[in-house]
Design a protein around this motif. Structure first.
Motif, short mmCIF file in Angstrom:
data_model
loop_
_atom_site.label_atom_id
_atom_site.label_comp_id
_atom_site.label_asym_id
_atom_site.label_seq_id
_atom_site.Cartn_x
_atom_site.Cartn_y
_atom_site.Cartn_z
N LEU A 506 0.85 -1.19 0.00
CA LEU A 506 0.00 0.00 0.00
C LEU A 506 0.88 1.24 0.00
O LEU A 506 1.46 1.62 1.03
N HIS A 507 1.02 1.87 -1.15
CA HIS A 507 1.83 3.09 -1.27
C HIS A 507 1.18 3.99 -2.32
O HIS A 507 0.08 3.69 -2.85
N LEU A 540 -0.92 -6.05 5.23
CA LEU A 540 -1.50 -5.27 4.14
C LEU A 540 -3.00 -5.13 4.31
O LEU A 540 -3.56 -4.04 4.13
N LEU A 541 -3.68 -6.20 4.72
CA LEU A 541 -5.13 -6.16 4.92
C LEU A 541 -5.50 -5.21 6.05
O LEU A 541 -6.49 -4.44 5.95
N PRO A 588 0.32 -0.90 -11.34
CA PRO A 588 1.18 0.24 -10.99
C PRO A 588 2.62 -0.06 -11.41
O PRO A 588 3.13 -1.17 -11.21
N GLU A 589 3.28 0.95 -12.01
CA GLU A 589 4.67 0.78 -12.46
C GLU A 589 5.48 2.01 -12.12
O GLU A 589 4.96 3.13 -12.14
N TYR A 590 6.77 1.80 -11.86
CA TYR A 590 7.69 2.91 -11.61
C TYR A 590 8.28 3.40 -12.93
O TYR A 590 8.61 2.60 -13.81
N VAL A 591 8.44 4.72 -13.05
CA VAL A 591 9.17 5.32 -14.17
C VAL A 591 10.48 5.83 -13.62
O VAL A 591 10.49 6.70 -12.74
N VAL A 592 11.59 5.29 -14.12
CA VAL A 592 12.92 5.64 -13.59
C VAL A 592 13.71 6.39 -14.64
O VAL A 592 13.37 6.41 -15.82
#
Length: 661
Positions: A506-507, A540-541, A588-592
């Motif tokens: 969860l972020h 997480l729950l 969800p994906e990171y863009v680096v």
């Protein structure tokens, strides 16, 4: 350059000649040598066949040039032999020509560069140990020049080509004048004898005929590249056909004059050259370490007064340059032909696309890679590579002239005006003669070179032919599968849209993906996580409930610690229960900002996307989250090739008075 600027790259005849004709012109540097190398297998006694073999090559050159003039006028849209054969003899025969020419273009690069390196080594023998590295380096330079565009490469290559032409003509005239005045130049190898190869000693009858035919087929390397002008007619300025035909004629005349002159001087100066230096008699020192100079190098030294004369170095420099630049004929012919084949769906579509400078960049790079591998595999040895050469080009010669005969037959069936009919009859006779002659040469080349290595070229052409047919079948099947038969039926809405947001923790990226999924307003939305650690899943729950997120979180247990398989199986189970529903998966994906950061992130997302894309009825959406390191992509950067076209951020604006594209 913008697509609309394509007309600015069209070539005048003075630039078209070095671009499209450098290969047949440069072959003057080694065609005579290849004839002598074969004849000396039987000893010096067989060199008296040289004038007759050279005369046969000249006659063949004249016939082929006249034949291709007909092609240029009849098919000005480019494509040359491939278009002629495909139109008149069918697509299967057209593919045979295309495969043969593509293989021959690769061989043109390999042989031309290797021969150029040989001439450099003739002037500087201590470079012999760096032969392969030099050859591959020259291929890289040629590739870079051609990626700059056709017109730019033409300007760069024009001076060396014209220097070579003028240098050889001056050498020929000087040598013949000296001979006429009784001061015949003498080659450095004239004093050496040649011991016959044991397998070719005391030749008579059929064996002697085969030796002569082998020498003739080797001399036919002078004809390689003649068809390139017919492939490149669209690159000429208007009137395209006339300018191409005039350039073709100029190339033929120059090539014949230079070839005859070099061959005459080789006989006058008594050049003796063999495939193995140890067969030279009278040689002092270790024959294994002796480097024979090329025929043109020995002639230049004899005519201009020795290996330290200015004329010798000028000829060697010009010869080395033009031989290396002769590969430019292939760098123009190969991408053009590959582009046409890609347009006809016989090669990948990427080969039809033009690059930033309106050159066919992908074709140029493909040719460079294959040619470099060939040079590395054969150690840039001309004698080894030459056996794979010219087979493809004579296949194209023969079939294209046969296709032109059928073309003129078709024209004569509809033409009633007497004047055009006479021209068509004359053209048909020329093409018929060309077909017969080049067909005989093809048989000779195949018979004399097949066991010496030409079988590799034949095998490569067959593999390429099969591959192109397979590519066409794939594209045809894909087009048929994607064709729209019932537009209304294809636009039918799904029964429901089920949204799934994949959650690892969860972020912020997870919350953004949830918000994005909600914006799509699916009929049902749920979050999905895979439990590889029960404590982490429970944590997480708890956080999920603490945040009060009103999207249900489904936890899939994975006792074997797999992530991809449980997700894919769950999505497929939904599809099985409701085949008319659409499942939208949000990841969800990171863009680096750095390439190495990709190794630290996004691996699970990548595998999941690859697997889910193969599941019918599933739509995969990446929801990006830009990390701080990605911010550097928005800062002004130096302009790299293609950055403007790709829409990348540019550096500072150009100064006033400079042109910005």
């Amino acid at each position: 350059m913008r697509s609309e600027e394509l007309h600015e790259t069209l070539l005048p005849k003075r630039l078209a000649l070095p671009i499209f004709a450098s290969d047949p012109l440069s072959s003057v540097a080694y065609a005579t040598q290849e004839i002598l190398l074969v004849l000396t297998l039987g000893g010096l006694a067989y060199l008296h066949f040289t004038p007759w073999i050279a005369a046969s090559v000249v006659a063949l050159m004249a016939v082929v040039v006249l034949s291709y003039r007909q092609v240029v006028h009849a098919y000005p849209s480019g494509g040359g032999s491939y278009e002629v054969v495909s139109t008149n003899l069918g697509p299967t025969a057209g593919l045979v020509v295309a495969a043969s020419l593509l293989v021959d273009y690769v061989m043109t690069v390999a042989v031309s560069v290797a021969s150029g390196v040989d001439n450099i080594i003739s002037a500087v023998p201590r470079l012999a140990d760096h032969r392969v590295l030099m050859a591959i380096g020259f291929v890289a330079v040629l590739t870079a020049m051609n990626l700059r565009g056709v017109r730019e490469s033409g300007r760069a290559f024009a001076a060396p080509t014209y220097l070579f032409i003028s240098g050889v003509l001056v050498m020929v005239v000087t040598g013949l004048i000296r001979y006429a005045l009784g001061d015949a130049p003498v080659a450095e190898s004239a004093a050496y004898g040649v011991s016959p190869d044991p397998s070719d000693a005391n030749l008579t009858g059929l064996a002697l005929l085969m030796l002569v035919l082998r020498a003739f087929s080797s001399g036919c390397t002078a004809l390689t590249g003649v068809e390139a002008i017919s492939n490149g007619v669209p690159a000429f300025r208007k009137p395209k056909s006339r300018n191409a035909a005039e350039t073709l004629t100029a190339m033929g005349v120059l090539a014949i004059v230079m070839f005859v002159g070099v061959t005459a001087l080789a006989l006058i100066t008594k050049v003796h050259i063999t495939d193995d230096a140890c067969r030279l008699t009278g040689l002092t020192g270790d024959c294994a370490s002796y480097t024979q100079r090329t025929v043109i190098a020995q002639i230049a030294a004899a005519v201009f007064g020795g290996e330290h004369s200015v004329g010798f170095y000028v000829i060697q420099a010009a010869t080395a340059l033009v031989l290396i630049l002769a590969a430019n004929t292939a760098f123009n012919g190969f991408p053009l032909l590959a582009s046409i084949l890609a347009q006809h769906r016989y090669l990948p579509h990427q080969l039809h696309n033009r690059g930033d400078r309106l050159a066919f960049s992908n074709g140029i790079l493909a040719l460079a890679v294959v040619a470099a591998l060939l040079l590395w595999g054969f150690k840039a040895n001309v004698t080894s590579l030459i056996h794979l050469y010219i087979l493809g080009v004579f296949t194209a010669f023969t079939l294209s002239q046969l296709g032109m005969v059928r073309h003129w037959n078709s024209e004569l069936r509809t033409e009633r005006d007497p004047a055009p009919r006479r021209r068509h009859h004359t053209a048909r006779v020329i093409n018929a003669l060309g077909s017969v002659v080049t067909g005989l040469v093809l048989v000779i080349v195949l018979a004399t070179k097949f066991t010496e290595g030409a079988w590799l070229a034949v095998l490569a052409a067959i593999v390429l032919w099969v591959m192109m047919r397979g590519i066409r079948r794939h594209y045809d099947a894909t087009s048929a599968e994607l064709a729209v038969a019932d537009p209304k039926g294809e636009l039918t809405l799904p029964s429901r849209v089920l949204g799934i947001v994949l959650v690892s923790t969860l972020h912020k990226p997870t919350l953004r993906a949830l918000a994005y999924a909600r914006a799509f307003r699916p009929d049902r939305l749920e979050a999905l996580t895979v439990s590889v650690d029960r404590d982490e899943a429970a944590a997480l729950l708890r956080r999920w409930e603490e945040y009060g997120i009103d999207v249900p979180l489904k936890i899939i247990d994975s006792p074997y610690r797999e992530v991809t398989r449980p997700v894919v199986e769950y999505v497929r189970s939904i599809r099985r229960e409701s085949p008319r529903d659409i499942v939208a998966v949000f990841i969800p994906e990171y863009v680096v900002g750095h390439w190495w950061e990709n190794l630290l992130h996004n691996q699970s997302a990548l595998w999941l996307k690859n697997r889910l894309l193969f599941t019918p009825g599933v739509m995969v959406t990446s929801v990006p989250w830009q990390l701080t390191s990605s911010a550097h992509a928005d800062r002004p950067v130096a302009r790299a090739p293609g950055s403007f076209r790709r829409g990348e951020p540019q550096g500072p604006a150009p100064r006033a008075g400079t042109r910005h594209r």
